[in-house]
Design a protein around this motif. Structure first.
Motif, short mmCIF file in Angstrom:
data_model
loop_
_atom_site.label_atom_id
_atom_site.label_comp_id
_atom_site.label_asym_id
_atom_site.label_seq_id
_atom_site.Cartn_x
_atom_site.Cartn_y
_atom_site.Cartn_z
N GLY A 1 9.05 -31.49 42.59
CA GLY A 1 9.76 -32.71 42.22
C GLY A 1 10.41 -33.37 43.40
O GLY A 1 10.02 -33.16 44.56
N VAL B 1 11.94 -32.91 38.34
CA VAL B 1 11.67 -31.93 37.29
C VAL B 1 13.00 -31.38 36.80
O VAL B 1 13.78 -30.83 37.58
N GLU C 1 8.89 -38.28 41.05
CA GLU C 1 9.40 -37.66 39.82
C GLU C 1 10.31 -36.48 40.13
O GLU C 1 10.09 -35.74 41.09
N ARG D 1 10.56 -27.85 30.41
CA ARG D 1 10.66 -28.63 31.63
C ARG D 1 10.25 -30.06 31.31
O ARG D 1 9.23 -30.28 30.63
N ARG E 1 10.01 -34.24 32.93
CA ARG E 1 9.91 -35.03 34.15
C ARG E 1 10.46 -36.44 33.92
O ARG E 1 10.32 -36.99 32.83
N ASN F 1 11.83 -28.03 40.86
CA ASN F 1 12.02 -29.35 41.45
C ASN F 1 11.95 -29.28 42.98
O ASN F 1 11.57 -30.25 43.64
#
Length: 214
Positions: free
Chosen positions: A148, A196, A194, A180, A182, A144
């Protein structure tokens, strides 16, 4: 962050995380038959309140008294009788030892700790599973930070699905899912685009039922 830090954070907003259950908790738990649940580091209790409304008997654990008090007040708005399904426990999950073999569902959602502390919490959570019980772990994935948005900026408290699997490798749990996922990142919590997440679901297999002799 310690309990007083979280107390201040919860005091700073009417609801830090909202009232709706986390989307991954909803996806993984909505079809499970109600039983006893343990929600570790539950915050204001949004997932616990949702589970209780479905008929679960939930032990809600967090070290922020402000968050727990808010959760209790929210539970009073649920349909009659639901609030009695909730047990509120002020405790630090880093030292809290849940009742062994007691829970049909153990939920750890967005608890971010250094690896050694995380491993201790996870292994105690595994020990608290009843036969047939489910352990669901979800949080910001390590990727992330680069792929992310939102969430902690310290890589030392993030994890991957493989990290969770390694933490619990010798706990004799059956792996259902490790992936994983999203989701839209909440702008109110420092995110856009988004996020993660890492999601791992495991089960403690119930022992086989003996076949009666004929």
């Amino acid at each position: 962050m310690e309990s007083h830090d979280w107390d201040q954070r919860y005091k700073s907003a009417e609801l830090v995380w909202g009232t709706e259950p986390n989307r991954w908790v909803l996806r993984e738990c909505q079809d499970q038959p109600p039983g006893r649940a343990l929600d570790l580091a539950a915050g204001e209790g949004r997932n616990s309140l949702w589970l209780a409304a479905l008929g679960w008997r939930v032990t809600v654990v967090d070290f922020s008294r402000v968050a727990l008090d808010r959760g209790r007040r929210l539970s009073e708005q649920l349909p009659a009788g639901v609030a009695r399904h909730l047990r509120w426990v002020e405790a630090d999950v880093r030292t809290h030892v849940p009742e062994p073999g007691a829970y049909d569902l153990v939920l750890i959602a967005y608890l971010h700790l250094p690896a050694e502390q995380r491993r201790t919490v996870l292994r105690r959570a595994a020990d608290s599973l009843a036969p047939g019980g489910t352990l669901l772990v979800v949080g910001h994935d390590t990727t992330n930070l680069t792929e992310g948005s939102g969430g902690p900026s310290d890589p030392a408290v993030l994890f991957t699905p493989d990290d969770i699997r390694a933490d619990l490798a010798d706990c004799r749990l059956h792996l259902v899912r490790a992936e994983r996922v999203r989701r839209p990142a909440g702008a109110a919590h420092g995110g856009s685009g988004e996020a993660v997440d890492a999601l791992v679901r495991l089960e403690r297999r119930a022992p086989p039922v003996p076949t009666p002799e004929r």
